[in-house]
Scaffold this motif. Structure first.
Motif, mmCIF file in Angstrom:
data_model
loop_
_atom_site.group_PDB
_atom_site.id
_atom_site.type_symbol
_atom_site.label_atom_id
_atom_site.label_comp_id
_atom_site.label_asym_id
_atom_site.label_seq_id
_atom_site.Cartn_x
_atom_site.Cartn_y
_atom_site.Cartn_z
ATOM 1 N N HIS A 1 12.173 5.982 -0.242
ATOM 2 C CA HIS A 1 12.848 5.065 -1.173
ATOM 3 C C HIS A 1 12.126 3.727 -1.256
ATOM 4 C CE1 HIS A 1 14.241 4.216 2.790
ATOM 5 N NE2 HIS A 1 15.446 3.754 2.525
ATOM 6 N N TYR A 2 11.640 3.228 -0.126
ATOM 7 C CA TYR A 2 10.893 1.969 -0.118
ATOM 8 C C TYR A 2 9.608 2.111 -0.928
ATOM 9 C CZ TYR A 2 7.784 -1.685 1.679
ATOM 10 O OH TYR A 2 6.893 -2.723 1.780
ATOM 11 N N GLY A 3 8.832 3.151 -0.644
ATOM 12 C CA GLY A 3 7.579 3.351 -1.362
ATOM 13 C C GLY A 3 7.789 3.486 -2.854
ATOM 14 N N THR A 4 8.850 4.177 -3.247
ATOM 15 C CA THR A 4 9.134 4.370 -4.668
ATOM 16 C C THR A 4 9.397 3.042 -5.369
ATOM 17 O OG1 THR A 4 10.063 6.565 -4.213
ATOM 18 C CG2 THR A 4 10.656 5.539 -6.305
ATOM 19 N N THR A 5 10.135 2.151 -4.715
ATOM 20 C CA THR A 5 10.404 0.842 -5.346
ATOM 21 C C THR A 5 9.121 0.030 -5.480
ATOM 22 O OG1 THR A 5 10.945 -0.240 -3.221
ATOM 23 C CG2 THR A 5 12.762 0.758 -4.457
ATOM 24 N N LYS A 6 8.216 0.172 -4.527
ATOM 25 C CA LYS A 6 6.959 -0.571 -4.596
ATOM 26 C C LYS A 6 6.045 -0.018 -5.693
ATOM 27 C CE LYS A 6 7.927 -3.592 -1.483
ATOM 28 N NZ LYS A 6 8.081 -5.024 -1.828
ATOM 29 N N THR A 7 6.122 1.291 -5.949
ATOM 30 C CA THR A 7 5.395 1.870 -7.076
ATOM 31 C C THR A 7 5.955 1.349 -8.389
ATOM 32 O OG1 THR A 7 5.020 3.881 -5.777
ATOM 33 C CG2 THR A 7 4.635 4.023 -8.139
ATOM 34 N N GLU B 1 0.840 -1.200 0.000
ATOM 35 C CA GLU B 1 0.000 0.000 0.000
ATOM 36 C C GLU B 1 0.874 1.249 0.000
ATOM 37 O OE1 GLU B 1 -0.331 2.232 2.669
ATOM 38 O OE2 GLU B 1 0.749 1.157 4.224
ATOM 39 N N SER B 2 2.133 1.088 0.378
ATOM 40 C CA SER B 2 3.075 2.211 0.342
ATOM 41 C C SER B 2 3.386 2.646 -1.086
ATOM 42 C CB SER B 2 4.378 1.836 1.055
ATOM 43 O OG SER B 2 4.160 1.641 2.438
ATOM 44 N N ALA B 3 3.032 1.807 -2.061
ATOM 45 C CA ALA B 3 3.195 2.188 -3.459
ATOM 46 C C ALA B 3 2.199 3.261 -3.849
ATOM 47 C CB ALA B 3 3.007 0.967 -4.359
ATOM 48 N N LEU B 4 1.061 3.300 -3.161
ATOM 49 C CA LEU B 4 -0.001 4.260 -3.465
ATOM 50 C C LEU B 4 0.019 5.452 -2.519
ATOM 51 C CD1 LEU B 4 -2.931 1.738 -4.044
ATOM 52 C CD2 LEU B 4 -1.314 2.641 -5.727
ATOM 53 N N GLN B 5 0.474 5.211 -1.308
ATOM 54 C CA GLN B 5 0.564 6.263 -0.294
ATOM 55 C C GLN B 5 2.008 6.266 0.219
ATOM 56 O OE1 GLN B 5 -3.987 6.124 1.427
ATOM 57 N NE2 GLN B 5 -2.484 4.907 2.492
ATOM 58 N N ILE B 6 2.871 6.983 -0.487
ATOM 59 C CA ILE B 6 4.304 6.946 -0.173
ATOM 60 C C ILE B 6 4.543 7.400 1.268
ATOM 61 C CG2 ILE B 6 6.596 7.755 -0.811
ATOM 62 C CD1 ILE B 6 5.314 6.110 -2.979
ATOM 63 N N PRO B 7 5.150 6.536 2.086
ATOM 64 C CA PRO B 7 5.409 6.921 3.479
ATOM 65 C C PRO B 7 6.578 7.901 3.569
ATOM 66 C CG PRO B 7 6.271 4.720 3.040
ATOM 67 C CD PRO B 7 5.570 5.156 1.792
ATOM 68 N N THR B 8 6.368 9.001 4.240
ATOM 69 C CA THR B 8 7.437 9.997 4.333
ATOM 70 C C THR B 8 8.640 9.476 5.110
ATOM 71 O OG1 THR B 8 6.395 10.961 6.310
ATOM 72 C CG2 THR B 8 5.828 11.929 4.169
ATOM 73 N N GLU B 9 8.417 8.445 5.937
ATOM 74 C CA GLU B 9 9.531 7.915 6.719
ATOM 75 C C GLU B 9 10.408 6.955 5.928
ATOM 76 O OE1 GLU B 9 6.097 5.048 7.615
ATOM 77 O OE2 GLU B 9 6.361 7.192 7.235
ATOM 78 N N MET B 10 9.991 6.591 4.732
ATOM 79 C CA MET B 10 10.833 5.748 3.870
ATOM 80 C C MET B 10 10.381 5.902 2.415
ATOM 81 S SD MET B 10 9.799 1.981 5.351
ATOM 82 C CE MET B 10 8.100 1.529 5.725
#
Length: 264
Positions: A153-159, A142-151
């Motif tokens: 880089h992680y959210g971006t890879t999931k997108t 779900e971090s791919a859709l709601q990029i977590p400000t605390e990571m």
């Protein structure tokens, strides 16, 4: 619905613990011959033994290889040149502020979270298309859709995994191979559990209190108001790997407990 994967082989990257292990167990329980993967022989052996102990007669083998590298992928390809089901589960996460994320951190996250899935999919999907049956699954978030400000880089890879999944699904149109992404929400996996336990000790509270506080403060849109279990995520993956899911492809399916506030 009776899901049977007898006669099918499955490879699950990063499957010695957490969501990956639950997926490997679920696929084996459905009758698939499963290849468990991890970086060390000890962890791989332990995971294989755990599944065989829980599921006597299950066909499970292990391959130790760091699939976050091209060299590790080549080890896997040499030992397992073909598969019917590929689950790209391998991934890392690390809470870190955007301004502290170095170039090396960005590159490491893309190598492990993105390029591992690219390499494996590129290798195995061709054979699936030739045999006119296959399942390729990407574990996004779900971090791919709601990029977590605390990571970030992680959210971006999931997108990125969502884009790859949709692109590959269209590439394989009409071949009998389906490609989908699964988006877990906050899940009580080994890594997350360890993270919460450490924070709980530092703050002088128990893990359950910290988990509840995390949901309230960081994922207040959660409908289930708790962390998901690894088995709940694995259930979705097993279904998508089945023959019954033949009309589901190019999709991003959420197992996020309703965290993403969307009806689509």
């Amino acid at each position: 619905m009776n899901i049977s994967l007898h006669g099918k082989r499955a490879i699950v990257s990063g499957s010695t613990a957490g969501i990956g292990f639950a997926i490997a167990h679920g696929l084996a329980e459905a009758g698939a011959e499963v290849v468990v993967n991890g970086r060390t022989k000890a962890r791989v052996t332990r995971a294989v033994e755990q599944i065989q102990r829980k599921l006597p007669g299950a066909k499970v083998k292990g391959i130790a290889a760091d699939l976050g590298t091209a060299e590790g992928a080549d080890i896997l390809f040499a030992k397992e040149p073909e598969t019917d089901i590929l689950v790209n589960n391998l991934g890392i996460f690390e809470p870190k502020g955007f301004f502290e994320i170095s170039d090396e951190d960005w590159q490491r996250f893309f190598e492990v979270n993105v390029m591992s899935a690219v390499r494996l999919s590129r290798h195995y999907a061709k054979g699936m298309a030739t045999r006119e049956w296959g399942r390729v699954l990407f574990l996004s978030s779900e971090s791919a859709l709601q990029i977590p400000t605390e990571m970030v880089h992680y959210g971006t890879t999931k997108t990125a995994l969502l884009a790859i999944s949709r692109g590959l699904a269209e590439t394989l149109a009409g071949t009998g191979v389906t490609v989908n992404a699964v988006l877990p929400g906050p899940t009580r996996s080994e890594g997350v559990g360890g993270y919460f336990s450490q924070m709980a000790r530092e703050q002088g509270v128990d893990s359950e209190t910290l988990e509840a506080r995390f949901i309230a403060e960081h994922r207040p849109s959660s409908v289930i108001k708790r962390l998901a279990t690894v088995e709940e995520v694995a259930n979705m993956v097993v279904y998508l790997a089945s023959r019954q899911a033949s009309a589901t492809t190019g999709a991003a399916l959420r197992v996020d407990g309703g965290v993403v506030r969307s009806i689509a």
